[in-house]
Design an enzyme around this catalytic site. Structure first.
Site, short mmCIF file in Angstrom:
data_model
loop_
_atom_site.label_atom_id
_atom_site.label_comp_id
_atom_site.label_asym_id
_atom_site.label_seq_id
_atom_site.Cartn_x
_atom_site.Cartn_y
_atom_site.Cartn_z
N GLU A 21 -12.30 3.17 5.22
CA GLU A 21 -11.18 3.48 6.10
C GLU A 21 -11.08 4.99 6.28
OE1 GLU A 21 -6.77 1.55 6.65
OE2 GLU A 21 -7.01 2.96 4.99
N GLU B 42 0.80 -1.22 0.00
CA GLU B 42 0.00 0.00 0.00
C GLU B 42 0.84 1.27 0.00
OE1 GLU B 42 -3.59 2.02 2.66
OE2 GLU B 42 -2.23 0.58 3.59
#
Length: 263
Positions: free
Chosen positions: A244, A148
């Site tokens: 998120e 990520e």
């Protein structure tokens, strides 16, 4: 739309083990977590309690992070942390055990910050070795390791999709390594999110969303999240969308009700 609630950034007013049930009560069938324990290898009783909380809530754990160090202090992963290889590899076994118990197949391995006095090339070599170990570990349960790009961490070297894909490319036989496309992080870091989607959506390992500015719920900022998600779907992304973002418990999911009403 299949959403999965990141219970490490949402529902934080509640004790951690109560959050899966709260997500279920809010209408969700799936959750994801950052590493929910203080160290790389949890005590058996703590791991068992976490697994029980997921099962008792009746939700699916769709994603779990590897141990990332002391996140409140600024750590962002052990993958490239030269000198902590044994700790990371012990964590792989702990992650696989929880994933196997809960049928989880997506595991986010934060790359780690650049270290004082350590050659970045040496860190990248450490990262490639650790990612290979993680990929082999989760392959035993049909899992994928996610890499990520992250914003807001000045010493974290993976800022764009190209950075993450380059890290993956350094791993031989990286068939179960994939990009985690967090649209918030990519946008904040100045990446061309639309172009990333056009080039890579069919091979995204996961998508996460938050709006900008503020990392709030969709609709609180200016990012075209709905359009980006729709285009990713058109191009072949079939997984869940990770929520998120930061929001208070009482209105964390109000945007979904409004979106349904508008539809």
């Amino acid at each position: 739309m299949t959403y999965t609630v990141n219970c490490s950034i949402l529902l934080t007013e509640l004790p951690l083990l109560e959050r899966p049930a709260a997500a279920k009560a809010a209408g969700f069938d799936a959750v994801e977590f950052w590493w929910p324990f203080d160290g790389a290898v949890p005590a058996d009783r703590d791991a068992d309690a976490f697994v029980a909380a997921i099962r008792d809530a009746g939700v699916q754990l769709t994603g779990l992070n590897f141990f990332a160090g002391d996140m409140p202090a600024g750590d962002r992963g052990l993958v490239s942390w030269t000198g902590r290889e044994a700790e990371f590899r012990d964590n792989v076994d702990a992650v696989v055990a929880i994933g196997e118990a809960l049928g989880t197949t997506a595991f986010n391995a934060l790359y780690g910050n650049r270290l004082d006095g350590v050659d970045p090339a040496a860190q990248d070599e450490t990262a490639a070795e650790n990612l290979a170990v993680a990929a082999a570990g989760v392959a035993r349960i049909g899992g994928t390791v996610l890499v990520e790009p992250v914003s807001g961490a000045p010493r974290y070297p993976l800022l764009t999709a190209a950075d993450a894909l380059a890290a993956i490319a350094r791993v031989p036989d990286a068939s179960n390594l994939a990009l985690l496309a967090d649209f918030y992080h990519l946008a904040v870091n100045g990446d061309d999110v639309a172009a990333v989607i056009e080039a890579h959506a069919a091979r995204f390992g996961h998508i996460q969303i938050a709006d900008d500015p503020g990392r709030g719920a969709p609709g609180t900022g200016a990012l075209p999240l709905e359009r980006w998600i729709a285009r990713s779907r058109e191009l072949g992304y079939a997984g869940p969308i990770g929520l998120e973002y930061k929001a208070q418990l009482d209105d964390a999911f109000a945007w979904l009700a409004e979106a349904s009403a508008d539809a």
